[in-house]
Design an enzyme around this catalytic site. Structure first.
Site, short mmCIF file in Angstrom:
data_model
loop_
_atom_site.label_atom_id
_atom_site.label_comp_id
_atom_site.label_asym_id
_atom_site.label_seq_id
_atom_site.Cartn_x
_atom_site.Cartn_y
_atom_site.Cartn_z
CG HIS A 64 16.44 -10.11 10.90
ND1 HIS A 64 17.01 -10.07 9.65
CD2 HIS A 64 17.46 -10.38 11.76
CE1 HIS A 64 18.30 -10.33 9.74
NE2 HIS A 64 18.61 -10.51 11.01
CD GLU A 78 -1.04 6.30 9.83
OE1 GLU A 78 -1.57 6.02 8.75
OE2 GLU A 78 -1.68 6.45 10.88
CE LYS A 87 -8.09 1.77 12.73
NZ LYS A 87 -8.41 1.69 11.31
CB SER A 123 -11.94 5.51 11.74
OG SER A 123 -12.88 5.03 10.78
#
Ligand code: ARG
Length: 476
Positions: free
Chosen positions: A167, A301, A294, A288
């Site tokens: 979980h 992704e 970043k 970024s």
């Protein structure tokens, strides 16, 4: 778009226009054409034609001279396509007619003899099977590469303690090597599914002709063998109209993509500042344009996102295919788009994932510290109460729950809880219990087959490495 003829259109298609007085409308030509995407089948198409041509000669259906002229023409076309000199044209619909039209330009009317005892229906089914067979072999090799990267990393991280989750809540300590080898196993089954698919698809439709077979004395065994197929397909209607092999491939690809997306998701989570379990180098991150700090795991992704394409491809083909009456219908022309798209996406994902697995750097200290949080050794405590104090497991579970609650109240970990506190809840507790509360001890104790103990993980990694090595020997 208006449905009018364009100036310069041939009045009819040379290959099938015998009974046609007028040519197709421009829009008809556009919707009918598949050359944009099926040109990828050019090598398979030529290979199939060469095998068919040789068989026609061997069976005295075609003269040796005509056969030689056709074969030479096909070889020349192969060279033209390889050199990028071939002019693919929508006017010739698809790859089969593009090649045949060029053959006619090169060798004249004798080109028309190649299509004896054959139809584009068995031709395209043959081409796609050949293409997919090779694609499966490439994907299998790419999966093996990823497995090999996982084994390398698993071996190095066999004793790296980290939290295991259920979980996404800290559950029990595990080792990173164990976690990585879980994906090795998934890939093993993914490869098994592709191998099954390859086995079933490896039959030759060639010679089924349009749908009913042919009256010419062809030899389908010869063409099947020449193209590396196990045997000719037994039913001509089935041969030209089924695409179950492509659906099977897409299902296997979608499932492999789902597996990759899970690892991708874990990489994304592990890279996040909140976790910081691993870092990816500059090679596998992007910055970024506005936030200078970043470092984004874009490749992970995108692998996660490609599942959308893979699932879409499976659904697309199932939908195209459903409810089609036997035998061939033009709907089947649309089979190639999802097959190419899925094969491309999966190949890219596998290569990127292999790169990331080799690139990622685990932060062992953080992983170990995280494994000590969340009362991850509560199960070890309950097990100890069963083993050392003779409690029934259900009671040990309740008692441990009370101990966890007490530790939570005091703001300490289980290992930090004073013995007096433990004994206040369970008088049978002794100082020996602290041994099992250490995450490293906890993983050491999980020695059951398939368990997370470093010794087990090392053995599993060695076995995995051996199986890859055996394959390599077998492959030569
Ligand atoms: N381009 C077609 C396809 O991909 C080839 C078969 C066409 N057959 C036909 N009878 N029109 O399916």
């Amino acid at each position: 778009m208006t449905a009018t003829k364009e100036p310069g259109d041939e009045p009819t298609n040379r290959q099938w226009g015998g009974r046609f007085a007028g040519g197709p409308a421009a829009i008809m030509r556009r919707i009918n054409a598949s050359i944009d995407f099926d040109k990828r089948l050019w090598a398979e198409d030529i290979r199939g034609s060469l095998a068919h041509c040789a068989m026609l000669v061997a069976q005295n259906i075609l003269s040796p001279q005509d056969g030689a002229a056709i074969a030479a023409g096909l070889e020349q076309i192969r060279g033209e396509i390889e050199r990028g000199e071939f002019a693919f044209s929508e006017a010739h619909e698809d790859i089969h007619m593009n090649i045949e039209a060029r053959l006619a330009e090169l060798i004249g009317p004798v080109a028309g003899r190649l299509h004896t005892a054959r139809s584009r229906n068995d031709q395209v089914a043959t081409d796609l099977r050949l293409w997919l067979r090779a694609a499966i072999d490439r994907l299998d090799a790419a999966m093996r590469e990823l497995q090999s990267a996982l084994v390398d990393r698993a071996e190095a991280e066999a004793a790296t303690v980290m939290p295991g989750f259920t979980h996404l809540q800290i559950a029990q300590p595990v080792t990173l090597g164990h976690h990585l080898l879980a994906y090795f196993e998934m890939l093993r089954r993914d490869r098994g599914r592709l191998a099954d698919c390859r086995r079933r698809l490896n039959e030759s439709p060639l010679g089924a002709a349009a749908l009913a077979g042919t009256s010419f004395p062809i030899d389908r065994d010869t063409t099947a063998a020449a193209l590396g197929f196990e045997r000719p397909m037994a039913n001509s209607l089935d041969a030209v109209s089924d695409r179950d092999f492509a659906v099977e491939f897409l299902a296997a690809a979608a499932l492999a993509g789902a597996h990759l997306s899970r690892l991708a998701e874990e990489i994304v989570i592990w890279c996040s500042d909140a976790f910081a379990f691993i870092a990816l180098s500059d090679a596998f991150t992007t910055g970024s344009s506005i936030m200078p700090q970043k470092r984004n795991p874009d490749a992970a992704e995108l692998i996660r996102a490609k599942t959308g394409r893979l699932n879409g491809a499976l659904l697309a083909l199932l939908t195209v295919f459903k409810g089609l009456p036997l035998a061939y219908s033009k709907d089947l022309q649309e089979d190639k788009i999802p097959v190419f798209e899925a094969a491309d996406a999966l190949e890219l994902c596998l290569a990127a994932m292999t790169g990331m697995v080799r690139d990622l750097r685990p932060d062992r200290d953080r992983l170990r510290a995280a494994a000590g949080r969340g009362f991850a050794t509560a199960t070890d405590l309950a097990d100890w109460l069963v083993r050392a104090a003779g409690l029934p497991f259900r009671r040990a579970h309740r008692v441990t729950g009370a101990i966890v609650k007490r530790a939570e109240t005091l703001g300490v970990s289980l290992a930090e809880l004073p013995l007096a506190e433990l004994q206040a809840i369970e008088p049978a507790a002794t100082a020996a219990v602290y041994e099992v509360l250490d995450p490293a001890r906890s993983v050491d104790s999980r020695t059951s087959y398939g368990g997370t103990a470093p010794a087990r993980v090392r053995a599993a990694a060695a076995a995995a490495r051996q199986s890859l090595a055996r394959e390599r020997q077998g492959a030569v």
